[in-house]
Every structure is written in C-alpha cells, then in structure tokens.
Design a protein around this motif. Structure first.
Motif, PDB file in Angstrom:
ATOM      1  N   VAL A  73       0.830  -1.202   0.000  1.00 23.11           N
ATOM      2  CA  VAL A  73       0.000   0.000   0.000  1.00 23.11           C
ATOM      3  C   VAL A  73       0.868   1.256   0.000  1.00 23.11           C
ATOM      4  CG1 VAL A  73      -1.574   1.342   1.468  1.00 23.11           C
ATOM      5  CG2 VAL A  73      -2.041  -1.074   1.014  1.00 23.11           C
ATOM      6  N   ILE A  74       1.943   1.252   0.793  1.00 28.70           N
ATOM      7  CA  ILE A  74       2.850   2.403   0.813  1.00 28.70           C
ATOM      8  C   ILE A  74       3.523   2.583  -0.544  1.00 28.70           C
ATOM      9  CG2 ILE A  74       5.010   3.286   1.774  1.00 28.70           C
ATOM     10  CD1 ILE A  74       4.162   2.024   4.454  1.00 28.70           C
ATOM     11  N   ALA A  75       4.004   1.483  -1.127  1.00 24.60           N
ATOM     12  CA  ALA A  75       4.661   1.566  -2.431  1.00 24.60           C
ATOM     13  C   ALA A  75       3.710   2.144  -3.480  1.00 24.60           C
ATOM     14  CB  ALA A  75       5.159   0.189  -2.864  1.00 24.60           C
ATOM     15  N   GLU A  76       2.474   1.683  -3.473  1.00 18.06           N
ATOM     16  CA  GLU A  76       1.505   2.193  -4.450  1.00 18.06           C
ATOM     17  C   GLU A  76       1.164   3.654  -4.180  1.00 18.06           C
ATOM     18  OE1 GLU A  76      -1.704  -0.575  -4.078  1.00 18.06           O
ATOM     19  OE2 GLU A  76      -0.698  -2.131  -5.276  1.00 18.06           O
ATOM     20  N   TRP A  77       1.156   4.066  -2.906  1.00 20.00           N
ATOM     21  CA  TRP A  77       0.916   5.480  -2.588  1.00 20.00           C
ATOM     22  C   TRP A  77       2.050   6.353  -3.129  1.00 20.00           C
ATOM     23  CZ3 TRP A  77       3.555   9.229   0.182  1.00 20.00           C
ATOM     24  CH2 TRP A  77       2.855  10.417   0.400  1.00 20.00           C
ATOM     25  N   ILE A  78       3.282   5.908  -2.949  1.00 20.41           N
ATOM     26  CA  ILE A  78       4.426   6.665  -3.462  1.00 20.41           C
ATOM     27  C   ILE A  78       4.321   6.798  -4.987  1.00 20.41           C
ATOM     28  CG2 ILE A  78       6.939   6.698  -3.724  1.00 20.41           C
ATOM     29  CD1 ILE A  78       7.088   5.096  -1.091  1.00 20.41           C
ATOM     30  N   GLU A  79       3.976   5.709  -5.653  1.00 23.50           N
ATOM     31  CA  GLU A  79       3.847   5.745  -7.116  1.00 23.50           C
ATOM     32  C   GLU A  79       2.794   6.763  -7.548  1.00 23.50           C
ATOM     33  OE1 GLU A  79       5.029   1.001  -7.721  1.00 23.50           O
ATOM     34  OE2 GLU A  79       2.959   1.695  -7.991  1.00 23.50           O
ATOM     35  N   TYR A  82       3.885  10.657  -6.282  1.00 16.80           N
ATOM     36  CA  TYR A  82       5.063  11.267  -6.889  1.00 16.80           C
ATOM     37  C   TYR A  82       5.255  10.885  -8.354  1.00 16.80           C
ATOM     38  CZ  TYR A  82       6.298  12.533  -2.114  1.00 16.80           C
ATOM     39  OH  TYR A  82       6.288  13.058  -0.838  1.00 16.80           O
ATOM     40  N   ALA A  83       4.270  10.225  -8.947  1.00 21.31           N
ATOM     41  CA  ALA A  83       4.367   9.807 -10.347  1.00 21.31           C
ATOM     42  C   ALA A  83       5.642   8.994 -10.582  1.00 21.31           C
ATOM     43  CB  ALA A  83       4.326  11.018 -11.275  1.00 21.31           C
ATOM     44  N   ILE A  84       5.899   8.070  -9.652  1.00 20.65           N
ATOM     45  CA  ILE A  84       7.066   7.193  -9.744  1.00 20.65           C
ATOM     46  C   ILE A  84       6.690   5.969 -10.571  1.00 20.65           C
ATOM     47  CG2 ILE A  84       8.668   5.748  -8.439  1.00 20.65           C
ATOM     48  CD1 ILE A  84       9.133   8.717  -7.988  1.00 20.65           C
ATOM     49  N   ASP A  85       7.582   5.558 -11.450  1.00 21.90           N
ATOM     50  CA  ASP A  85       7.289   4.433 -12.344  1.00 21.90           C
ATOM     51  C   ASP A  85       7.053   3.138 -11.582  1.00 21.90           C
ATOM     52  OD1 ASP A  85       7.523   6.107 -14.530  1.00 21.90           O
ATOM     53  OD2 ASP A  85       9.642   5.643 -14.853  1.00 21.90           O
ATOM     54  N   ARG A  86       7.930   2.835 -10.636  1.00 21.76           N
ATOM     55  CA  ARG A  86       7.827   1.539  -9.955  1.00 21.76           C
ATOM     56  C   ARG A  86       8.564   1.607  -8.620  1.00 21.76           C
ATOM     57  NH1 ARG A  86       5.876  -3.137  -7.970  1.00 21.76           N
ATOM     58  NH2 ARG A  86       7.433  -4.792  -7.846  1.00 21.76           N
ATOM     59  N   VAL A  87       7.900   1.224  -7.544  1.00 23.50           N
ATOM     60  CA  VAL A  87       8.506   1.080  -6.220  1.00 23.50           C
ATOM     61  C   VAL A  87       8.347  -0.368  -5.795  1.00 23.50           C
ATOM     62  CG1 VAL A  87       8.488   1.832  -3.816  1.00 23.50           C
ATOM     63  CG2 VAL A  87       7.930   3.472  -5.622  1.00 23.50           C
TER      64      VAL A  87
END
Length: 401
Positions: A73-79, A82-87
């Motif tokens: 859930v945190i990884a998907e929130w960061i994505e 912040y428009a991050i490609d992949r966490v």
C-alpha cells in the motif's frame, strides 16, 4: 555513559519551559498554544476503526519489515503521489514508528566513525532545523555542520559554506522539504545540485518529507526527492525519503511512517533495525494501511489549513510581515525585538505561546539564522488561530506606540 550525551543541547521545548519560568500569563485571555507542531484536527474515524479492528494482531510478534500488505500500500501510494514508475515493496520500503525515530536511527546505521579522512565524519543539516538531526549526528560519533538557510536567499542552501576537504568527510546530508520551520520546498534545480555533490563525494541523502501533504494548491503538490531523481534521470543510489502519517492524517500518536528509496541502503538499515527492536505494532500497521489508502481525509485536512492561512495571513502580515509558506503549517516570522523576549512578553501580556526561532538554529558562519524570528504553528482550530493573530497584532501595535 556515552560521552556524546553531554554534547546534546536541551530540546527546544525544554528551553521554552525555562524561558517561560517566572512568567505570569495575562488571565484576561484564554491560553492559546502555537509553539508545537502537533496537529489538532481530529484523527479520522477510519483510522480509529482500523486500529480497533486490528487489535487481534497483538497476539503475535510483528516482523521488523512490516506486513506485505502495508508495504504494498505504501509503495503504491508513493507511485501515485510522486508519479514514480515503480517502487518495489520488497526492497524499497520499510514501515517505521514515525519519521522521528527513523531519522535518528538511520544516522546510527549510516555513519562510519572510523572513516575520518582528516577529521570526524560530517552530517550536514539545514539551519534552522529539526533538532533530531543534530542529536543523531552527535550520538553516531559524527560532527554536525549547519548550512544557514536565510529568507533573503529564499532559504536556499549555501553549498559553498563547506570546503572540498570538508565535503569529502560528509557521510550524511539531511534535507527537510517542505522545511521545518521555513516551509521552503526544494525546486528541481536544488535537487540537481545536491545530487551532483552526493555523487561526487559519495554521501547519503536523508530526505525528510513529513510535511509533504500540507500544501495549498491541489494541482501542485510539493516535489519529493525520489520524484526529483526520476525527473533528472538519476537512480536512487544513496537516497532515502522519510514520510509520516502524523501531519498528513492528524495521527501523531499513532507513531507511523515509512522510509523508501535505495534498496542497498535500506537493506543495511533493515539489518540495523532487526537488532534495534522497533517493529511496528500490528494494530498500528492495520490503521496505517487504512490511512495510506484514503485521500479524502487528507484533502479535507488541506482545506482546513488553507482556510486558516487565508484568514490569518493578512493579520500576521500586517503585524509581523508574515507570509504564507510554500507548504507546511508554520509561519516563520520576523520579530521586532529579541525573539526570546518577544515570546516571553507575548505570553505575559496576551497568553499566546510561540517558539523563539533561535531555539531551532545554531550559531554558524557568524550568526544564528533563527535569531529574530518566531515559529508559529497554525494547528489550533480556526477561531483560536484568528484570536491569537489578533492578539499578536495588538501586541506589536502597542510596541510601536
């Protein structure tokens, strides 16, 4: 005892307690506390419900790495945020018990006191700054160095303060964006320069972003460190961000946040944490999962801060020249006298508590950049904030008279 304990200064709120000793507040006014950055909006019910529903987890020891669901859930929130490609939730995210705990312990894991290079390791901090940075440096056996951030320079880092020999001793650089107490948000060019130095000298960047979700334009959230790296085509080598639910979700007592970024750095930090004994309570993990999944309460929270700043800024602007920050919930306002005396007299005459800026900074390059400022935390309800602002205006008006 660890001899470095003697190098720690009293925490700002202990200094404030000493400053206010002997002051009798004006009892014609109700006390208003604007000195501490503790959110006073209510904690959302969805977080409380998830916390209560997760109590069965107390029957089990939690893992240091946290549950796979929370990390996902945190990884998907960061994505999303912040428009991050992949966490990668397996290697690039670690839940922590609030950003304060992690910012301190991260320094203990990072610093190599044996790598002297002509002197003790250096930890660079903004000045003024969140006091945990300094204490973490001292107790890790490092030397804190302060880069003054001044309003006349738009709170920019003066990287030329350190010589090349000193940069070679730097092992860790704390960044706070949005800044505490200034509210400054680093721009992409600021990150570019910092990355250039990190890549040249090999130090780690700790990006403290716990105020990232308190901003004023829904279409323009503050830039984050991981996001800046991606925009500049740089990887996340030696770059870690710290975030928290305290400000975002009005849950400071939950003590929940995360670190994310460079997998190699986090692998070593996880090893440290395994022995440190700081696994997150399972019920807190359940509440944290619910919080990171919901943005409605965060947007409502921002709206409340927007309303307060819109109402209060004209008053404090007239009284102290205060301006709305880039982000966060602090005013960093100049005082017409010594900042400590300003705080004492404001309490005595109008029963409003603010924090002297000099308590949040250290003497560096011939000055204390917090001297002559106060930090005003706009955390109280709107009516109280307005009342306090009017009292401050009356106080400064009487000074002029």
């Amino acid at each position: 005892m660890n001899p470095n304990l003697s190098r720690l200064q009293p925490y700002p709120f202990e200094k404030l307690r000493q400053l206010f000793k002997g002051v009798t507040p004006n009892t014609r006014y109700q006390e208003i506390k604007l000195f501490i950055g503790e959110p006073q909006h209510e904690t959302p019910l969805l977080i409380k419900d998830a916390l209560a529903s997760g109590l069965d987890g107390l029957a089990h020891y939690p893992t240091t790495l946290g549950s796979p669901e929370l990390r996902r859930v945190i990884a998907e929130w960061i994505e999303r945020r912040y428009a991050i490609d992949r966490v990668d939730p397996e290697t690039q995210v670690i839940p922590v018990n609030g950003s304060r705990e992690a910012l301190f312990s991260f320094c203990q894991a990072v610093i190599d006191p044996s790598a002297t290079r002509g002197g003790p390791p250096i930890v660079v901090c903004p000045n003024p700054f969140y006091q945990i940075y300094e204490g973490a440096a001292f107790l890790a056996g490092a030397e804190p160095r302060f880069l003054n951030t001044l309003p006349d320079d738009d709170f920019a880092f003066d990287f030329d303060t350190l010589s090349a020999d000193e940069w070679r001793r730097v092992q860790l650089f704390y960044v706070c964006s949005p800044g505490n107490p200034t509210g400054k948000v680093l721009a992409l060019d600021d990150w570019r320069r910092l990355f250039e130095l990190a890549d040249r000298y090999g130090f780690i960047i700790a990006a403290d972003e716990c105020y990232s979700e308190i901003y004023f334009d829904e279409a323009a959230p503050p830039l984050g460190g991981l996001q800046a790296a991606q925009l500049l085509g740089r990887g996340w080598e030696r770059l870690v961000m710290f975030s928290s639910l305290s400000k975002r979700s009005n849950a400071p007592g939950l003590r929940s946040g995360f670190v994310a970024g460079d997998a190699a750095t986090l692998k070593a930090f996880l090893l440290y944490r395994t022995y440190h004994g700081c696994a997150m309570n399972p019920a807190v993990q359940a509440a944290s999962t619910a919080a990171w999944l919901d943005e409605a309460h965060v947007r409502l929270n921002r709206q409340r801060y927007r309303e307060k700043f819109a109402a209060v800024t004209p008053i404090l602007g007239a009284a102290l020249g205060a301006v709305q920050p880039d982000a966060g919930f602090y005013y960093w306002a100049r005082t017409p006298m010594d900042d400590g005396e300003f705080a004492r007299r404001l309490l005595a005459e109008y029963n409003v508590m603010v924090l002297p800026g000099s308590f949040l900074a250290r003497d560096a390059n011939g000055s204390n950049p917090g001297a002559g400022f106060v930090r005003i935390a706009l955390v109280a309800p709107l009516a109280e904030c307005l009342d306090a602002a009017e009292r401050i205006r009356s106080f400064t008006s009487n000074l002029q008279d």
